[in-house]
Each structure stands twice: as C-alpha cells, then as structure tokens.
Design a protein around this motif. Structure first.
Motif, PDB file in Angstrom:
ATOM      1  N   PRO A 167      -1.180  -2.426 -11.403  1.00 12.18           N
ATOM      2  CA  PRO A 167      -1.694  -1.906 -12.676  1.00 12.18           C
ATOM      3  C   PRO A 167      -0.602  -1.124 -13.427  1.00 12.18           C
ATOM      4  O   PRO A 167       0.174  -0.387 -12.821  1.00 12.18           O
ATOM      5  CB  PRO A 167      -2.833  -0.983 -12.256  1.00 12.18           C
ATOM      6  CG  PRO A 167      -3.287  -1.524 -10.937  1.00 12.18           C
ATOM      7  CD  PRO A 167      -2.026  -2.022 -10.274  1.00 12.18           C
ATOM      8  N   ILE A 168      -0.536  -1.328 -14.728  1.00 14.57           N
ATOM      9  CA  ILE A 168       0.462  -0.655 -15.561  1.00 14.57           C
ATOM     10  C   ILE A 168      -0.278   0.207 -16.568  1.00 14.57           C
ATOM     11  O   ILE A 168      -1.154  -0.268 -17.291  1.00 14.57           O
ATOM     12  CB  ILE A 168       1.352  -1.688 -16.292  1.00 14.57           C
ATOM     13  CG1 ILE A 168       2.091  -2.559 -15.265  1.00 14.57           C
ATOM     14  CG2 ILE A 168       2.336  -0.988 -17.207  1.00 14.57           C
ATOM     15  CD1 ILE A 168       2.848  -3.715 -15.882  1.00 14.57           C
ATOM     16  N   HIS A 169       0.075   1.479 -16.604  1.00 18.18           N
ATOM     17  CA  HIS A 169      -0.584   2.420 -17.504  1.00 18.18           C
ATOM     18  C   HIS A 169      -0.083   2.256 -18.935  1.00 18.18           C
ATOM     19  O   HIS A 169       1.066   1.852 -19.174  1.00 18.18           O
ATOM     20  CB  HIS A 169      -0.354   3.855 -17.033  1.00 18.18           C
ATOM     21  CG  HIS A 169      -0.928   4.125 -15.678  1.00 18.18           C
ATOM     22  ND1 HIS A 169      -2.274   4.241 -15.454  1.00 18.18           N
ATOM     23  CD2 HIS A 169      -0.324   4.267 -14.476  1.00 18.18           C
ATOM     24  CE1 HIS A 169      -2.489   4.460 -14.174  1.00 18.18           C
ATOM     25  NE2 HIS A 169      -1.316   4.469 -13.551  1.00 18.18           N
ATOM     26  N   LYS A 170      -0.930   2.583 -19.864  1.00 19.86           N
ATOM     27  CA  LYS A 170      -0.593   2.534 -21.280  1.00 19.86           C
ATOM     28  C   LYS A 170       0.681   3.327 -21.535  1.00 19.86           C
ATOM     29  O   LYS A 170       0.849   4.430 -21.016  1.00 19.86           O
ATOM     30  CB  LYS A 170      -1.750   3.115 -22.104  1.00 19.86           C
ATOM     31  CG  LYS A 170      -1.533   3.047 -23.590  1.00 19.86           C
ATOM     32  CD  LYS A 170      -2.733   3.593 -24.336  1.00 19.86           C
ATOM     33  CE  LYS A 170      -2.507   3.540 -25.816  1.00 19.86           C
ATOM     34  NZ  LYS A 170      -3.673   4.016 -26.558  1.00 19.86           N
ATOM     35  N   GLY A 171       1.581   2.743 -22.315  1.00 17.31           N
ATOM     36  CA  GLY A 171       2.821   3.422 -22.675  1.00 17.31           C
ATOM     37  C   GLY A 171       3.981   3.169 -21.731  1.00 17.31           C
ATOM     38  O   GLY A 171       5.108   3.564 -22.026  1.00 17.31           O
ATOM     39  N   VAL A 172       3.740   2.508 -20.601  1.00 16.07           N
ATOM     40  CA  VAL A 172       4.808   2.213 -19.647  1.00 16.07           C
ATOM     41  C   VAL A 172       5.526   0.939 -20.089  1.00 16.07           C
ATOM     42  O   VAL A 172       4.897  -0.050 -20.458  1.00 16.07           O
ATOM     43  CB  VAL A 172       4.251   2.050 -18.210  1.00 16.07           C
ATOM     44  CG1 VAL A 172       5.324   1.573 -17.255  1.00 16.07           C
ATOM     45  CG2 VAL A 172       3.662   3.369 -17.731  1.00 16.07           C
ATOM     46  N   GLU A 173       6.838   0.983 -20.059  1.00 20.59           N
ATOM     47  CA  GLU A 173       7.649  -0.167 -20.441  1.00 20.59           C
ATOM     48  C   GLU A 173       7.387  -1.351 -19.509  1.00 20.59           C
ATOM     49  O   GLU A 173       7.289  -1.184 -18.303  1.00 20.59           O
ATOM     50  CB  GLU A 173       9.121   0.229 -20.365  1.00 20.59           C
ATOM     51  CG  GLU A 173      10.082  -0.862 -20.713  1.00 20.59           C
ATOM     52  CD  GLU A 173      11.524  -0.411 -20.625  1.00 20.59           C
ATOM     53  OE1 GLU A 173      12.338  -0.953 -21.382  1.00 20.59           O
ATOM     54  OE2 GLU A 173      11.836   0.470 -19.795  1.00 20.59           O
ATOM     55  N   LEU A 174       7.271  -2.547 -20.081  1.00 15.15           N
ATOM     56  CA  LEU A 174       7.084  -3.761 -19.293  1.00 15.15           C
ATOM     57  C   LEU A 174       8.445  -4.339 -18.943  1.00 15.15           C
ATOM     58  O   LEU A 174       9.292  -4.531 -19.822  1.00 15.15           O
ATOM     59  CB  LEU A 174       6.267  -4.786 -20.072  1.00 15.15           C
ATOM     60  CG  LEU A 174       4.878  -4.340 -20.495  1.00 15.15           C
ATOM     61  CD1 LEU A 174       4.228  -5.398 -21.367  1.00 15.15           C
ATOM     62  CD2 LEU A 174       4.019  -4.015 -19.294  1.00 15.15           C
ATOM     63  N   THR A 175       8.671  -4.612 -17.659  1.00 20.94           N
ATOM     64  CA  THR A 175       9.975  -5.092 -17.211  1.00 20.94           C
ATOM     65  C   THR A 175       9.828  -6.221 -16.202  1.00 20.94           C
ATOM     66  O   THR A 175       8.825  -6.321 -15.499  1.00 20.94           O
ATOM     67  CB  THR A 175      10.783  -3.962 -16.551  1.00 20.94           C
ATOM     68  OG1 THR A 175      10.075  -3.486 -15.398  1.00 20.94           O
ATOM     69  CG2 THR A 175      11.033  -2.803 -17.502  1.00 20.94           C
ATOM     70  N   PHE A 176      10.829  -7.074 -16.152  1.00 21.93           N
ATOM     71  CA  PHE A 176      10.963  -8.031 -15.063  1.00 21.93           C
ATOM     72  C   PHE A 176      12.445  -8.219 -14.810  1.00 21.93           C
ATOM     73  O   PHE A 176      13.288  -7.814 -15.604  1.00 21.93           O
ATOM     74  CB  PHE A 176      10.229  -9.352 -15.327  1.00 21.93           C
ATOM     75  CG  PHE A 176      10.745 -10.178 -16.467  1.00 21.93           C
ATOM     76  CD1 PHE A 176      11.672 -11.177 -16.251  1.00 21.93           C
ATOM     77  CD2 PHE A 176      10.265  -9.997 -17.744  1.00 21.93           C
ATOM     78  CE1 PHE A 176      12.137 -11.954 -17.294  1.00 21.93           C
ATOM     79  CE2 PHE A 176      10.719 -10.780 -18.790  1.00 21.93           C
ATOM     80  CZ  PHE A 176      11.659 -11.758 -18.567  1.00 21.93           C
ATOM     81  N   ASP A 177      12.785  -8.789 -13.672  1.00 21.95           N
ATOM     82  CA  ASP A 177      14.183  -9.011 -13.308  1.00 21.95           C
ATOM     83  C   ASP A 177      14.655 -10.267 -14.019  1.00 21.95           C
ATOM     84  O   ASP A 177      14.123 -11.348 -13.803  1.00 21.95           O
ATOM     85  CB  ASP A 177      14.307  -9.166 -11.794  1.00 21.95           C
ATOM     86  CG  ASP A 177      15.746  -9.179 -11.313  1.00 21.95           C
ATOM     87  OD1 ASP A 177      16.658  -9.481 -12.121  1.00 21.95           O
ATOM     88  OD2 ASP A 177      15.965  -8.906 -10.126  1.00 21.95           O
ATOM     89  N   TYR A 178      15.649 -10.142 -14.886  1.00 23.51           N
ATOM     90  CA  TYR A 178      16.148 -11.287 -15.647  1.00 23.51           C
ATOM     91  C   TYR A 178      16.796 -12.343 -14.751  1.00 23.51           C
ATOM     92  O   TYR A 178      16.878 -13.504 -15.128  1.00 23.51           O
ATOM     93  CB  TYR A 178      17.164 -10.846 -16.687  1.00 23.51           C
ATOM     94  CG  TYR A 178      16.595 -10.130 -17.893  1.00 23.51           C
ATOM     95  CD1 TYR A 178      15.229  -9.902 -18.042  1.00 23.51           C
ATOM     96  CD2 TYR A 178      17.440  -9.685 -18.877  1.00 23.51           C
ATOM     97  CE1 TYR A 178      14.734  -9.238 -19.155  1.00 23.51           C
ATOM     98  CE2 TYR A 178      16.955  -9.024 -20.004  1.00 23.51           C
ATOM     99  CZ  TYR A 178      15.607  -8.796 -20.134  1.00 23.51           C
ATOM    100  OH  TYR A 178      15.130  -8.148 -21.235  1.00 23.51           O
ATOM    101  N   GLU A 179      17.295 -11.934 -13.602  1.00 17.82           N
ATOM    102  CA  GLU A 179      17.883 -12.870 -12.626  1.00 17.82           C
ATOM    103  C   GLU A 179      18.963 -13.759 -13.240  1.00 17.82           C
ATOM    104  O   GLU A 179      19.021 -14.952 -12.992  1.00 17.82           O
ATOM    105  CB  GLU A 179      16.808 -13.721 -11.975  1.00 17.82           C
ATOM    106  CG  GLU A 179      15.789 -12.915 -11.211  1.00 17.82           C
ATOM    107  CD  GLU A 179      14.705 -13.761 -10.570  1.00 17.82           C
ATOM    108  OE1 GLU A 179      14.620 -14.984 -10.832  1.00 17.82           O
ATOM    109  OE2 GLU A 179      13.935 -13.194  -9.792  1.00 17.82           O
TER     110      GLU A 179
END
Length: 97
Positions: free
Chosen positions: A60-72
């Motif tokens: 779960p990701i809280h409101k206002g938290v940056e969305l990230t993934f590993d670009y690889e």
C-alpha cells in the motif's frame, strides 16, 4: 525514432523497452509514465503482458508518496547516476554488470 541530440535537449527520456525490437516512447502522445521515478528500493514493480506495461504497487502507498520503480537500464558504456537516496542505492540507474 529519436537521435542522440533529441535525447540531450532536456536531459530526459521516457523509453520503455518491451522487447529487443519494440519500445514505447512516453514523450510521444504523452502518458502518466513520466511521473514515475527510479529508485533502487522501489515501491512499485512493472510487468509487460501482450505489449502493455502494467505498474503495480508492491505494498500500500500512502497519498503524497512518490511512485517509483527500478528502471533496470542496461547501458554499459555510459552509466546514468542515481540520486534516489535509498539505503541500498547502487549509485546508478543501470543494472549491475
């Protein structure tokens, strides 16, 4: 197609590799992918199914938290620096050699 000069105009590019021969360019037509940033400890993951990219929260990701993934990224000749600040930061968005 974009040449090297076009990549360097603003220092940003949004290419998602689907396969060895197919890519999606996030700057063409625009889409929400430009708001996902790289992190060595991402809170999202991606999967590619039937030519579509799905980005899914790992927890779960809280409101206002940056969305990230590993670009690889797999470029060996010119590593791109990472500034994600995570405890396990590799120092580059490139995958380890």
């Amino acid at each position: 197609r974009r040449d090297e000069e076009q990549f360097n105009k603003n220092g940003l590019f949004y290419i998602f590799e689907l396969s060895d021969t197919e890519n999606i360019d996030g700057l063409v037509g625009g889409n929400q992918s430009i708001y996902f940033n790289h992190s060595c400890e991402p809170n999202c993951r991606y999967s590619i199914e039937n030519g579509h990219i799905y980005i899914v929260a790992k927890n779960p990701i809280h409101k206002g938290v940056e969305l990230t993934f590993d670009y690889e990224c797999e470029w060996d000749d010119d590593p791109m620096p990472c500034h994600c600040g995570s405890a396990s930061c590799r120092g580059t968005i490139n995958l380890p050699k």
